[in-house]
Design a protein around this motif. Structure first.
Motif, PDB file in Angstrom:
ATOM      1  N   SER A  26       0.816  -1.214   0.000  1.00  0.00           N
ATOM      2  CA  SER A  26       0.000   0.000   0.000  1.00  0.00           C
ATOM      3  C   SER A  26       0.850   1.265   0.000  1.00  0.00           C
ATOM      4  CB  SER A  26      -0.914   0.002   1.233  1.00  0.00           C
ATOM      5  OG  SER A  26      -0.130  -0.147   2.398  1.00  0.00           O
ATOM      6  N   MET A  43      -4.214 -17.036 -12.748  1.00  0.00           N
ATOM      7  CA  MET A  43      -5.172 -15.955 -12.491  1.00  0.00           C
ATOM      8  C   MET A  43      -6.092 -15.876 -13.697  1.00  0.00           C
ATOM      9  SD  MET A  43      -5.588 -13.669 -10.065  1.00  0.00           S
ATOM     10  CE  MET A  43      -4.064 -13.006  -9.401  1.00  0.00           C
ATOM     11  N   PRO A  44      -7.400 -16.009 -13.592  1.00  0.00           N
ATOM     12  CA  PRO A  44      -8.071 -16.378 -12.354  1.00  0.00           C
ATOM     13  C   PRO A  44      -7.694 -17.793 -11.908  1.00  0.00           C
ATOM     14  CG  PRO A  44      -9.644 -16.246 -14.189  1.00  0.00           C
ATOM     15  CD  PRO A  44      -8.331 -15.819 -14.716  1.00  0.00           C
ATOM     16  N   ARG A  45      -7.974 -18.061 -10.633  1.00  0.00           N
ATOM     17  CA  ARG A  45      -7.547 -19.353 -10.059  1.00  0.00           C
ATOM     18  C   ARG A  45      -8.458 -20.482 -10.486  1.00  0.00           C
ATOM     19  NH1 ARG A  45      -5.424 -18.757  -3.955  1.00  0.00           N
ATOM     20  NH2 ARG A  45      -4.125 -20.495  -4.600  1.00  0.00           N
ATOM     21  N   GLY A  94     -18.091 -13.946 -11.006  1.00  0.00           N
ATOM     22  CA  GLY A  94     -16.937 -14.328 -10.195  1.00  0.00           C
ATOM     23  C   GLY A  94     -17.080 -15.674  -9.531  1.00  0.00           C
ATOM     24  N   ASP A 135      -5.829 -14.891 -17.696  1.00  0.00           N
ATOM     25  CA  ASP A 135      -5.148 -13.612 -17.470  1.00  0.00           C
ATOM     26  C   ASP A 135      -3.641 -13.874 -17.367  1.00  0.00           C
ATOM     27  OD1 ASP A 135      -4.334 -11.111 -16.661  1.00  0.00           O
ATOM     28  OD2 ASP A 135      -5.673 -10.959 -14.929  1.00  0.00           O
ATOM     29  N   GLY A 155      -2.084  -3.443  -7.920  1.00  0.00           N
ATOM     30  CA  GLY A 155      -3.234  -4.347  -7.871  1.00  0.00           C
ATOM     31  C   GLY A 155      -2.824  -5.789  -8.133  1.00  0.00           C
ATOM     32  N   MET A 156      -1.943  -5.991  -9.096  1.00  0.00           N
ATOM     33  CA  MET A 156      -1.508  -7.357  -9.422  1.00  0.00           C
ATOM     34  C   MET A 156      -0.730  -7.962  -8.263  1.00  0.00           C
ATOM     35  SD  MET A 156      -1.753  -9.616 -11.798  1.00  0.00           S
ATOM     36  CE  MET A 156      -1.843  -9.236 -13.535  1.00  0.00           C
ATOM     37  N   ALA A 158      -1.000  -7.184  -5.119  1.00  0.00           N
ATOM     38  CA  ALA A 158      -1.940  -7.469  -4.031  1.00  0.00           C
ATOM     39  C   ALA A 158      -2.751  -8.716  -4.349  1.00  0.00           C
ATOM     40  CB  ALA A 158      -2.866  -6.271  -3.816  1.00  0.00           C
ATOM     41  N   SER A 159      -3.168  -8.880  -5.617  1.00  0.00           N
ATOM     42  CA  SER A 159      -4.027 -10.032  -5.911  1.00  0.00           C
ATOM     43  C   SER A 159      -3.225 -11.332  -5.856  1.00  0.00           C
ATOM     44  CB  SER A 159      -4.755  -9.857  -7.241  1.00  0.00           C
ATOM     45  OG  SER A 159      -3.832  -9.732  -8.274  1.00  0.00           O
ATOM     46  N   PHE A 160      -1.904 -11.236  -5.879  1.00  0.00           N
ATOM     47  CA  PHE A 160      -1.077 -12.427  -5.654  1.00  0.00           C
ATOM     48  C   PHE A 160      -0.641 -12.547  -4.194  1.00  0.00           C
ATOM     49  CE2 PHE A 160      -0.068 -12.516 -10.360  1.00  0.00           C
ATOM     50  CZ  PHE A 160      -0.817 -13.662 -10.581  1.00  0.00           C
ATOM     51  N   GLY A 161      -1.303 -11.808  -3.339  1.00  0.00           N
ATOM     52  CA  GLY A 161      -1.075 -11.987  -1.905  1.00  0.00           C
ATOM     53  C   GLY A 161       0.186 -11.338  -1.383  1.00  0.00           C
TER      54      GLY A 161
END
Ligand code: AMP
Ligand code: MG
Length: 402
Positions: A26, A43-45, A94, A135, A155-156, A158-161
């Motif tokens: 962040s 991604m998506p999983r 989703g 993706d 964003g990418m 974060a979406s990968f943790g």
């Protein structure tokens, strides 16, 4: 004496990326990623719905169909159990596609009728499904090291943790203004003296480059005091001094740098401004001695110091690309050196156009304020006609291109 390109090359060859650190994702916007980001998973999983609607087997829907609604799934629910022929599941955007299904029919194209859903049109396989890995696939290089992190990269990550991300350290840049005429902002201003504005403008430029200014204040034209300040400045990742670097009687900066074993790389560049401008290194740290004139110090910072700082902070492309702009008025200059002309850029018909921002004497800071670009005018050419294209370094921030 190096040309401006040679000088910049000499500088960039002598600096290298600083260390790395980990910062919360962040707080990583604008920072430079120091390790390749590879996808840890697809991604998506899982295959999931692109619409709110019914998951169906397309084989059941080759013509008008009536399917039994066997379940309902909200976003975030695990996948519904395997769906048998003749059945459908209500799912939301989703939601995982249940096993057995291969398409989604949006609510708008279906009519619910008690336990049944009626679908009038044929459904093709894969309709409205987002497929696992479409993706990004596991192991794909998603963001290479050296990339400046913008909102989509954040964003990418974060979406990968990735709650923390590896980035290059910010450079600390010591700023020292020299000259007996200077007084600090906020101090009484006796006749004949001027306010040290360079420290403040250069600090702003350093921050804009993403680095951290360290203000050393003023050193008078006195070797001992200058030496103390410069020694202090050499503790930062880079040192930038302003003024005292010409051939004047009291221009001691180069002499003191020599005393402190700063290896000189060049003094004076075949450009205007750039005469004088000294560059040296000590223990891998760059030392820029910029001219004191407020316009010259800002222009030479932009052209010579900024790319070095960006390289030290890991940027893969530290040099801004030049763009072409069409001159809207004729321009003349002397032969012999590249001139950095302060220009006002606008967009007309999708093309950059440029006017000079006014008087180009280096004493005129107003034309720096009016400028949102620096035209790089070649050394030998003296006359530039209206309508000719010239190379420009863009300086504008949003809102400045009117
Ligand atoms: P110098 O490089 O010492 O010959 O200075 C060139 C011009 O820049 C002179 O008019 C100085 O007064 C001015 N100048 C030098 N240092 C600063 C500063 N820190 N802030 C504003 N103007 C400066
Ligand atoms: Mg001076």
């Amino acid at each position: 004496m190096p040309t401006f390109e040679e000088a910049r090359k000499l500088i960039l060859e002598r600096v290298a990326p600083l260390g790395r650190e980990r910062v919360p994702v962040s707080a990583a916007a604008g920072r430079v990623l120091s390790e390749d980001l590879r996808a840890p998973w697809d991604m998506p999983r899982w295959d999931n719905s692109a619409m709110d609607g019914y998951a169906v087997r397309s084989a059941d829907c080759t013509g008008p169909a009536a399917l039994r609604i066997s379940g309902s799934r909200a976003a975030g629910d695990p996948a519904a159990p395997r769906v048998s022929p003749g059945a459908a599941v209500r799912i939301m955007t989703g939601s995982p596609i249940p096993e057995g299904c291969d398409a989604v029919v949006p609510f708008e194209q279906a009519v619910e009728d008690g336990e049944l859903v009626r679908i009038a049109e044929p459904v093709i396989p894969r309709a409205n499904v987002r497929f696992r890995g479409e993706d990004v696939k596991t192991g794909d290089l998603v963001v290479p090291a050296g990339t400046v992190l913008r909102p989509p990269e954040i964003g990418m990550l974060a979406s990968f943790g990735r709650a923390f991300v590896p980035v290059y350290r910010k450079a600390s840049v010591a700023l020292l203004s020299t000259g007996d005429e200077l007084v600090e902002l906020g101090e009484p201003l006796p006749a004949g003296r001027i306010i040290n504005s360079n420290s403040v403008s250069l600090a702003a430029a350093v921050e804009e480059a993403g680095a951290v200014p360290v203000l050393l204040g003023i050193a008078p034209d006195d070797k001992r005091r200058l030496r103390e300040k410069i020694e202090e400045g050499l503790r930062a990742d880079a040192l930038i001094t302003s003024a005292g670097v010409s051939a004047g009687d009291r221009d001691f900066v180069r002499e003191v740098l020599d005393d402190l074993s700063v290896t000189p790389v060049f003094w004076k560049v075949e450009s205007r401004p750039g005469h004088p401008l000294a560059f040296g290194v000590k223990d891998g740290k760059p030392v820029f001695s910029l001219p004191g004139n407020p316009v010259s110090s800002l222009v030479t910072f932009e052209v010579f110091a900024r790319p070095a700082l960006l390289k030290m902070m890991g940027h893969a492309d530290p040099v801004k690309p030049l763009v072409k702009a069409v001159l809207k008025e004729p321009v003349r200059k002397k032969a012999g050196r590249v001139h950095f002309f302060r220009v006002r850029i606008a967009v007309e018909g999708g093309e950059y156009v440029a006017w000079t921002s006014g008087d180009q004497s280096t004493g005129i800071l107003k034309t720096m304020i009016l400028a949102n670009g620096i035209a790089v005018l070649p050394a030998e050419k003296t006359v530039f006609e209206s309508g000719e294209k010239v190379d420009v370094i863009l300086l504008y921030r949003s809102g400045m291109l009117r």
